[in-house]
Write a protein that holds these residues in place. Structure first.
Motif, short mmCIF file in Angstrom:
data_model
loop_
_atom_site.label_atom_id
_atom_site.label_comp_id
_atom_site.label_asym_id
_atom_site.label_seq_id
_atom_site.Cartn_x
_atom_site.Cartn_y
_atom_site.Cartn_z
N SER A 155 -28.94 -56.86 -13.18
CA SER A 155 -29.59 -55.56 -13.36
C SER A 155 -28.55 -54.46 -13.45
O SER A 155 -27.42 -54.62 -12.97
N ALA A 156 -28.93 -53.34 -14.04
CA ALA A 156 -28.07 -52.17 -14.04
C ALA A 156 -27.84 -51.75 -12.58
O ALA A 156 -28.71 -51.92 -11.73
N ASN A 157 -26.65 -51.20 -12.31
CA ASN A 157 -26.36 -50.72 -10.96
C ASN A 157 -25.41 -49.53 -11.04
O ASN A 157 -25.13 -49.05 -12.14
N GLN A 158 -24.89 -49.08 -9.90
CA GLN A 158 -24.04 -47.89 -9.89
C GLN A 158 -22.70 -48.14 -10.58
O GLN A 158 -22.00 -47.18 -10.93
N ASN A 159 -22.34 -49.37 -10.83
CA ASN A 159 -21.06 -49.68 -11.46
C ASN A 159 -21.14 -49.92 -12.96
O ASN A 159 -20.18 -49.69 -13.68
N ILE A 160 -22.29 -50.44 -13.42
CA ILE A 160 -22.47 -50.70 -14.85
C ILE A 160 -23.92 -50.38 -15.21
O ILE A 160 -24.85 -50.88 -14.58
N LEU A 162 -28.61 -63.47 -25.88
CA LEU A 162 -28.21 -62.73 -24.70
C LEU A 162 -28.46 -61.27 -25.02
O LEU A 162 -27.93 -60.75 -26.00
N ALA A 163 -29.28 -60.61 -24.24
CA ALA A 163 -29.56 -59.18 -24.42
C ALA A 163 -28.79 -58.39 -23.37
O ALA A 163 -28.93 -58.67 -22.17
N VAL A 164 -27.97 -57.45 -23.82
CA VAL A 164 -27.25 -56.54 -22.94
C VAL A 164 -27.80 -55.16 -23.26
O VAL A 164 -27.57 -54.62 -24.34
N THR A 165 -28.56 -54.59 -22.32
CA THR A 165 -29.36 -53.41 -22.59
C THR A 165 -28.96 -52.25 -21.68
O THR A 165 -28.98 -52.38 -20.46
N GLY A 166 -28.62 -51.13 -22.31
CA GLY A 166 -28.29 -49.92 -21.56
C GLY A 166 -29.52 -49.34 -20.89
O GLY A 166 -30.65 -49.53 -21.33
N THR A 167 -29.28 -48.61 -19.79
CA THR A 167 -30.37 -48.01 -19.01
C THR A 167 -30.13 -46.51 -18.87
O THR A 167 -29.01 -46.07 -18.65
#
Length: 160
Positions: free
Chosen positions: A58-63, A135-140
């Motif tokens: 999941s997205a987090n404070q680092n990425i 593989l999905a890499v999705t910005g938040t």
């Protein structure tokens, strides 16, 4: 040891833990073992056909991005959607299709990388006779990574 001494030792230990956590050295690596996160069925509101989502992180404070493997059975596809911060798709197996609104359907194969820019309406899924996994890499952005829209019609899916 009396109660005051025990309390003092507890406070000193707590302060030591806080000070250690504030040290300038970065945190160590974290490994999430395969199989620790459950697969999910792609919801019928957002997908046509059989779709499996295997979350990776999941997205987090680092990425500020999340990652997942998404497997589409033959003919399965997402609904039209956009991403507020964009999305990379790395096709890892099979043959698929993708389309940007107003443009022709494109075939995608294992090894292809698709960039879906922020706010661009598109869909993606499997070919009609072959499954596809990407593989999905999705910005938040502000806790959101997708805006779902209407489903892709059979005519849109079949168009070239």
């Amino acid at each position: 040891m009396n109660r005051i001494s025990c309390t003092l030792v507890s406070v000193l230990l707590a302060l030591a833990v806080v000070k250690a956590s504030q040290a300038s050295e970065p945190a160590g690596q974290q490994v999430t073992a395969a199989g620790m996160q459950s697969s999910a069925v792609g919801p019928a509101d957002f997908f046509t056909g059989r779709v499996r989502v295997d979350p990776l992180y999941s997205a987090n404070q680092n990425i500020n991005a999340s990652g997942a493997y998404v497997t589409f059975e033959p003919g399965a596809r997402s609904a039209w959607h956009t991403h507020p911060e964009g999305q990379y798709l790395v096709v890892v197996a099979g043959v698929g299709r993708t389309q940007e609104w107003g443009k022709p359907v494109q075939e995608i194969k294992a090894g292809d990388v698709v960039w879906c820019p922020p706010g661009v309406k598109h869909w993606h899924g499997a070919a009609s006779n072959v499954a596809m996994t990407h593989l999905a890499v999705t910005g938040t952005k502000e806790g959101k990574n997708v805006q779902w829209m209407e489903k892709v019609s059979d005519e849109q899916y079949a168009s070239r």
